[in-house]
Design a protein around this motif. Structure first.
Motif, PDB file in Angstrom:
ATOM      1  N   TRP A   1       0.950 -11.820  -3.353  1.00  0.00           N
ATOM      2  CA  TRP A   1       1.244 -11.221  -1.787  1.00  0.00           C
ATOM      3  C   TRP A   1       2.699 -10.547  -1.611  1.00  0.00           C
ATOM      4  O   TRP A   1       2.711  -9.346  -1.132  1.00  0.00           O
ATOM      5  N   ILE A   2       3.585 -11.239  -2.736  1.00  0.00           N
ATOM      6  CA  ILE A   2       4.895 -10.515  -2.323  1.00  0.00           C
ATOM      7  C   ILE A   2       4.681  -9.087  -3.048  1.00  0.00           C
ATOM      8  O   ILE A   2       5.425  -8.367  -2.662  1.00  0.00           O
ATOM      9  N   VAL A   3       4.115  -8.779  -4.473  1.00  0.00           N
ATOM     10  CA  VAL A   3       4.161  -7.978  -5.343  1.00  0.00           C
ATOM     11  C   VAL A   3       3.371  -7.016  -4.606  1.00  0.00           C
ATOM     12  O   VAL A   3       3.432  -5.460  -4.486  1.00  0.00           O
ATOM     13  N   LEU A   4       1.937  -7.296  -3.444  1.00  0.00           N
ATOM     14  CA  LEU A   4       1.413  -6.075  -2.521  1.00  0.00           C
ATOM     15  C   LEU A   4       2.089  -5.508  -1.651  1.00  0.00           C
ATOM     16  O   LEU A   4       2.056  -4.527  -1.299  1.00  0.00           O
ATOM     17  N   ALA A   5       3.149  -6.595  -0.947  1.00  0.00           N
ATOM     18  CA  ALA A   5       4.317  -6.072   0.116  1.00  0.00           C
ATOM     19  C   ALA A   5       5.546  -5.050  -0.002  1.00  0.00           C
ATOM     20  O   ALA A   5       5.449  -3.991  -0.001  1.00  0.00           O
ATOM     21  N   ILE A   6       5.792  -5.341  -1.909  1.00  0.00           N
ATOM     22  CA  ILE A   6       6.398  -5.098  -2.208  1.00  0.00           C
ATOM     23  C   ILE A   6       6.218  -2.733  -2.558  1.00  0.00           C
ATOM     24  O   ILE A   6       6.675  -1.987  -2.138  1.00  0.00           O
ATOM     25  N   LEU A   7       5.081  -3.500  -3.640  1.00  0.00           N
ATOM     26  CA  LEU A   7       4.010  -1.983  -3.956  1.00  0.00           C
ATOM     27  C   LEU A   7       3.808  -1.340  -1.746  1.00  0.00           C
ATOM     28  O   LEU A   7       4.097   0.208  -2.465  1.00  0.00           O
ATOM     29  N   PHE A   8       3.081  -1.519  -0.666  1.00  0.00           N
ATOM     30  CA  PHE A   8       2.833  -0.999   0.115  1.00  0.00           C
ATOM     31  C   PHE A   8       4.023  -0.879   0.950  1.00  0.00           C
ATOM     32  O   PHE A   8       4.059   0.961   1.074  1.00  0.00           O
ATOM     33  N   ILE A   9       5.252  -1.631   0.731  1.00  0.00           N
ATOM     34  CA  ILE A   9       7.063  -0.908   1.810  1.00  0.00           C
ATOM     35  C   ILE A   9       7.223   0.089   0.966  1.00  0.00           C
ATOM     36  O   ILE A   9       7.108   1.202   1.759  1.00  0.00           O
ATOM     37  N   ASN A  10       6.879   0.282  -0.543  1.00  0.00           N
ATOM     38  CA  ASN A  10       7.327   1.414  -1.210  1.00  0.00           C
ATOM     39  C   ASN A  10       6.637   2.540  -1.024  1.00  0.00           C
ATOM     40  O   ASN A  10       7.485   3.862  -1.169  1.00  0.00           O
ATOM     41  N   ILE A  11       5.437   2.398  -0.954  1.00  0.00           N
ATOM     42  CA  ILE A  11       5.007   3.736  -0.619  1.00  0.00           C
ATOM     43  C   ILE A  11       5.359   4.292   0.910  1.00  0.00           C
ATOM     44  O   ILE A  11       5.331   5.712   0.855  1.00  0.00           O
ATOM     45  N   ILE A  12       5.298   3.287   1.398  1.00  0.00           N
ATOM     46  CA  ILE A  12       4.966   4.152   3.043  1.00  0.00           C
ATOM     47  C   ILE A  12       6.884   4.402   3.435  1.00  0.00           C
ATOM     48  O   ILE A  12       7.020   5.210   3.739  1.00  0.00           O
TER      49      ILE A  12
END
Length: 267
Positions: A229-240
């Motif tokens: 869940w931390i990895v997914l949060a990092i991924l989506f925040i960096n995309i945004i």
């Protein structure tokens, strides 16, 4: 990883080279079990059905019917199809991300549409298995790079899960048989709502689940880890926040995002 210091960038417009390299990367890594079973199945279909080749046909048929008795990475038909679908899904995500996340990127947009599609496909195949790149890595968007890192980490999962799921001999050595009446009976146990949720979201399972629900339990076990869940949060925040990163890469660096997300998680 390459004879050239620029890796495969010099061949980014060579369609034949990229397709050939992509197939070789697949055949030598994640798609090796698929290619192996296809070759054996093709040889069985090509051999004439007569007494002269009967021994060869029997050998090939035995390999297809009992693959794990003969080779570790030769899987049954159902497991091979599941592995094929998993690899199509993972590589499709990388391919689509290459096209979507790099919209407006001059390094990618300057390529012709057809070449851009081939480059994206090769990049999806090579980044998880071969270590090659057809476009300069520093010129890609940071969200795409994080996605590539995640795909590198989980690239071995489909093969390992398929290998474990098709290993019936390990279960037999432990005394677990599919035709055992004790193993086929479903125990009727009343569970609380908390117990049911814990079973659904973790790898806690009864012995009867070890065969038919192995893949699903493996996926649940991975999703149950907080790290994902931390990895997914990092991924989506960096995309945004890609635009902010390009305007001010010092204050909106990937490390700053990771630091803030983990800090928020710890609190």
């Amino acid at each position: 990883m390459s004879l050239l210091d620029a890796n495969m960038v010099a061949f980014q417009t060579s369609v034949y080279m990229l397709i050939t390299m992509g197939l070789l990367i697949l055949a030598g890594n994640t798609c090796y079990p698929i290619f192996l079973r296809v070759i054996i199945w093709t040889l069985l279909r090509l051999l004439p059905d007569n007494a002269r080749f009967e021994d060869y046909r029997s050998t090939l048929r035995f390999l297809l019917d009992h693959p794990r008795r003969c080779y570790t990475t030769l899987f049954p038909s159902k497991h091979t199809w599941w592995l094929f679908a998993a690899l199509i899904g993972l590589n499709g995500i990388d391919w689509a991300a290459f096209a979507i996340l790099d919209i407006g990127n001059q390094a990618i947009g300057s390529l012709p549409p057809g070449i851009r599609a081939i480059d994206g496909l090769f990049q999806a195949l090579a980044v998880r298995s071969g270590g090659f790149y057809v476009v300069p890595i520093p010129e890609l968007r940071v969200g795409l790079l994080i996605l590539y890192v995640i795909m590198m980490y989980i690239s071995v999962y489909p093969v390992v899960i398929t290998m474990r799921n098709s290993n019936v001999y390990e279960e037999r050595s432990l005394g677990i048989y599919s035709d055992d009446p004790i193993a086929t009976e479903q125990p009727e146990e009343k569970q609380s709502l908390t117990g049911k949720l814990r079973k659904r979201m973790t790898t806690q399972q009864t012995p009867t689940d070890s065969r038919g629900y192995f893949v699903r339990q493996q996926l649940r076990g991975q999703l149950a880890h907080d790290l994902w869940w931390i990895v997914l949060a990092i991924l989506f925040i960096n995309i945004i926040e890609t635009g902010s990163f390009e305007r001010d890469p010092i204050h909106f660096s990937v490390f700053n995002y990771i630091f803030e997300i983990i800090s928020a998680y710890g609190e």
